[in-house]
Design a protein around this motif. Sequence first.
Motif, mmCIF file in Angstrom:
data_model
loop_
_atom_site.group_PDB
_atom_site.id
_atom_site.type_symbol
_atom_site.label_atom_id
_atom_site.label_comp_id
_atom_site.label_asym_id
_atom_site.label_seq_id
_atom_site.Cartn_x
_atom_site.Cartn_y
_atom_site.Cartn_z
ATOM 1 N N SER A 1 0.644 -1.197 0.148
ATOM 2 C CA SER A 1 0.116 -0.045 0.192
ATOM 3 C C SER A 1 1.064 0.879 0.109
ATOM 4 O O SER A 1 0.571 2.759 -0.868
ATOM 5 C CB SER A 1 -0.952 0.274 1.333
ATOM 6 N N ALA A 2 2.104 0.801 0.568
ATOM 7 C CA ALA A 2 3.111 2.636 1.419
ATOM 8 C C ALA A 2 3.764 2.491 -0.133
ATOM 9 O O ALA A 2 3.688 3.432 -0.351
ATOM 10 C CB ALA A 2 3.983 2.248 1.655
ATOM 11 N N SER A 3 3.274 1.942 -1.026
ATOM 12 C CA SER A 3 4.225 1.875 -2.958
ATOM 13 C C SER A 3 3.110 2.661 -3.661
ATOM 14 O O SER A 3 4.404 3.542 -4.173
ATOM 15 C CB SER A 3 4.776 0.818 -3.140
ATOM 16 N N GLY A 4 1.916 2.806 -2.990
ATOM 17 C CA GLY A 4 1.069 4.353 -4.467
ATOM 18 C C GLY A 4 1.309 3.329 -5.455
ATOM 19 O O GLY A 4 0.652 3.970 -6.217
ATOM 20 N N LEU A 5 1.466 2.898 -6.020
ATOM 21 C CA LEU A 5 1.589 1.457 -7.337
ATOM 22 C C LEU A 5 -0.316 1.423 -7.698
ATOM 23 O O LEU A 5 -0.487 0.650 -6.818
ATOM 24 C CB LEU A 5 2.704 1.043 -7.558
ATOM 25 N N THR A 6 0.142 1.441 -8.627
ATOM 26 C CA THR A 6 -2.031 0.501 -9.261
ATOM 27 C C THR A 6 -0.925 -0.890 -9.080
ATOM 28 O O THR A 6 -0.188 -1.469 -9.052
ATOM 29 C CB THR A 6 -1.918 1.030 -10.891
ATOM 30 N N LEU A 7 -2.230 -1.710 -9.450
ATOM 31 C CA LEU A 7 -2.542 -3.153 -9.025
ATOM 32 C C LEU A 7 -1.627 -3.689 -10.747
ATOM 33 O O LEU A 7 -1.131 -4.948 -10.431
ATOM 34 C CB LEU A 7 -3.968 -3.458 -9.042
ATOM 35 N N ASP A 8 -1.844 -3.094 -11.289
ATOM 36 C CA ASP A 8 -1.529 -3.186 -12.774
ATOM 37 C C ASP A 8 0.224 -3.269 -12.548
ATOM 38 O O ASP A 8 0.770 -3.998 -13.301
ATOM 39 C CB ASP A 8 -2.257 -2.276 -13.885
ATOM 40 N N THR A 9 1.054 -2.087 -11.796
ATOM 41 C CA THR A 9 2.205 -2.379 -12.152
ATOM 42 C C THR A 9 2.626 -3.269 -10.916
ATOM 43 O O THR A 9 3.797 -3.957 -11.545
ATOM 44 C CB THR A 9 2.424 -1.406 -11.439
ATOM 45 N N LEU A 10 1.914 -3.609 -9.455
ATOM 46 C CA LEU A 10 2.491 -4.745 -8.703
ATOM 47 C C LEU A 10 2.326 -5.754 -9.581
ATOM 48 O O LEU A 10 2.932 -6.630 -8.846
ATOM 49 C CB LEU A 10 0.945 -4.330 -7.733
ATOM 50 N N GLY A 11 1.203 -6.213 -10.318
ATOM 51 C CA GLY A 11 1.476 -7.431 -10.429
ATOM 52 C C GLY A 11 2.423 -8.004 -11.831
ATOM 53 O O GLY A 11 3.122 -9.391 -12.034
ATOM 54 N N LEU A 12 3.173 -7.170 -11.715
ATOM 55 C CA LEU A 12 4.578 -7.745 -12.535
ATOM 56 C C LEU A 12 6.443 -7.619 -10.990
ATOM 57 O O LEU A 12 6.951 -8.310 -11.717
ATOM 58 C CB LEU A 12 5.427 -6.546 -12.946
ATOM 59 N N ALA A 13 5.206 -7.491 -9.744
ATOM 60 C CA ALA A 13 6.591 -7.847 -9.122
ATOM 61 C C ALA A 13 6.801 -8.642 -8.683
ATOM 62 O O ALA A 13 8.357 -9.245 -8.434
ATOM 63 C CB ALA A 13 5.491 -7.371 -7.483
ATOM 64 N N GLN A 14 5.811 -10.272 -8.978
ATOM 65 C CA GLN A 14 6.691 -11.499 -8.794
ATOM 66 C C GLN A 14 7.904 -11.996 -9.446
ATOM 67 O O GLN A 14 9.005 -12.204 -9.756
ATOM 68 C CB GLN A 14 5.974 -12.319 -8.670
ATOM 69 N N PRO A 15 7.575 -11.294 -11.514
ATOM 70 C CA PRO A 15 8.794 -11.955 -11.999
ATOM 71 C C PRO A 15 9.761 -10.881 -11.882
ATOM 72 O O PRO A 15 11.287 -11.443 -11.629
ATOM 73 C CB PRO A 15 8.010 -11.336 -13.723
ATOM 74 N N MET A 16 9.247 -9.733 -11.439
ATOM 75 C CA MET A 16 10.521 -8.763 -10.862
ATOM 76 C C MET A 16 11.012 -9.377 -9.842
ATOM 77 O O MET A 16 12.453 -9.730 -9.942
ATOM 78 C CB MET A 16 10.024 -7.230 -10.831
ATOM 79 N N ALA A 17 10.759 -10.341 -8.377
ATOM 80 C CA ALA A 17 11.429 -10.551 -7.828
ATOM 81 C C ALA A 17 12.259 -11.927 -9.051
ATOM 82 O O ALA A 17 13.502 -12.056 -7.952
ATOM 83 C CB ALA A 17 10.134 -11.186 -6.645
ATOM 84 N N ILE A 18 12.092 -12.581 -9.393
ATOM 85 C CA ILE A 18 12.743 -13.869 -9.698
ATOM 86 C C ILE A 18 13.851 -13.176 -10.705
ATOM 87 O O ILE A 18 15.313 -13.190 -10.259
ATOM 88 C CB ILE A 18 12.373 -14.375 -10.199
ATOM 89 N N ALA A 19 13.994 -11.579 -11.227
ATOM 90 C CA ALA A 19 14.705 -11.027 -11.464
ATOM 91 C C ALA A 19 16.183 -10.783 -10.565
ATOM 92 O O ALA A 19 17.386 -11.080 -10.859
ATOM 93 C CB ALA A 19 14.314 -10.337 -12.807
#
Length: 356
Positions: free
Chosen positions: A135-153
């Motif tokens: 929540s504190a990131s303020g990012l949209t859900l569309d952007t946060l949907g990229l978090a898991q593949p970014m975590a793999i990177a």
Amino acid sequence: MNAMRAAVLHDVHDLRIDDVAVPSPGPGEVLIRVGVCGVCGSDATEFGRGLVLAQPPVTLGHEFAGTIEQVGPGVSELTVGATVVCGAGLSCGECKMCRAGRTNLCTSYTTLGFHHNGGLAGYVVCPAEIVWDASASGLTLDTLGLAQPMAIAVHAVRRSGLQPGQDAVVVGVGGIGAFITHAAAATGARVLVTDLNAPRLELARALGAADTVQAGDQSLRDTLSERGIVPDVFFEVSGSAPGLASVLDAASPGATIVPVGIQRGEPALPLGSWTLREYTIVGTVAHVYRDDIPEAVRLLAARGDWSDVAADVLPLDEVVDGALQPLLSGAPGQVKTLIDPWTEGRRDAVHGRSHA
């Protein structure tokens, strides 16, 4: 809220949009209303090439973000209405690897979307211990949907030991290669990217690559020699035999090689030259939730606009023709395909900061 739609894998080439009951969170769990769910090559492999991890019938989807709808007994750190990202991987917390903080190597590791119902649905139940309050990131859900593949990177780059000022090569700018390019550049390293697809090389430059090379024009070794580059780290992300061969041909003594892409078949491995050149060969798989998800969210927030990586969002009904089949065929398109389980038509992805 008694029923929802879900993309349920029943068998190879048999994925159906079913009406299923909305689950209830048990002790230590939360119910997430899915805002968006990404589709990746692993999903396509399970659907189109054979069941490896998936245990049908199971709802696919392990790259999702949403808002908490309910919390189960014993959950105190997460609250209803919070914007969250789920790590998807479940570990026991007790085996040797878990105690060492390497939860992705847990002896009983399972994943939402393959072993348990995942996020290609209206709602999904998740253990609270793998749900990050973004929540504190303020990012949209569309952007946060990229978090898991970014975590793999993030995990792959962390495993490589890449340092500021070093040189790195990324072979392949697909769904994970794009994120590795950005994560590697964010360390302060100089990143050279090679791919067959010219538009993806343009994307790599936008993601922080210092240089790009069209694969096939000349050997990777000659390219590096012309530029006077002696890379410290190679990320082989294409998973192709030619990609791996180009890395092994180009790597100088002392280099670190990270085979991120899964090689099919049994490639010939020149172990003698590996020994004599003192290569460091580093495996990497999935991510470690506590270390990699928060950093992934930070990197997403630092860049803000990810429309060049995921420009539009598909409805659940298009998951096969619009996401899984293109991945199987290798058709060029946007790097990451997102699914909104609540819409009936395609829409533009909304990236950056949320104004909600």
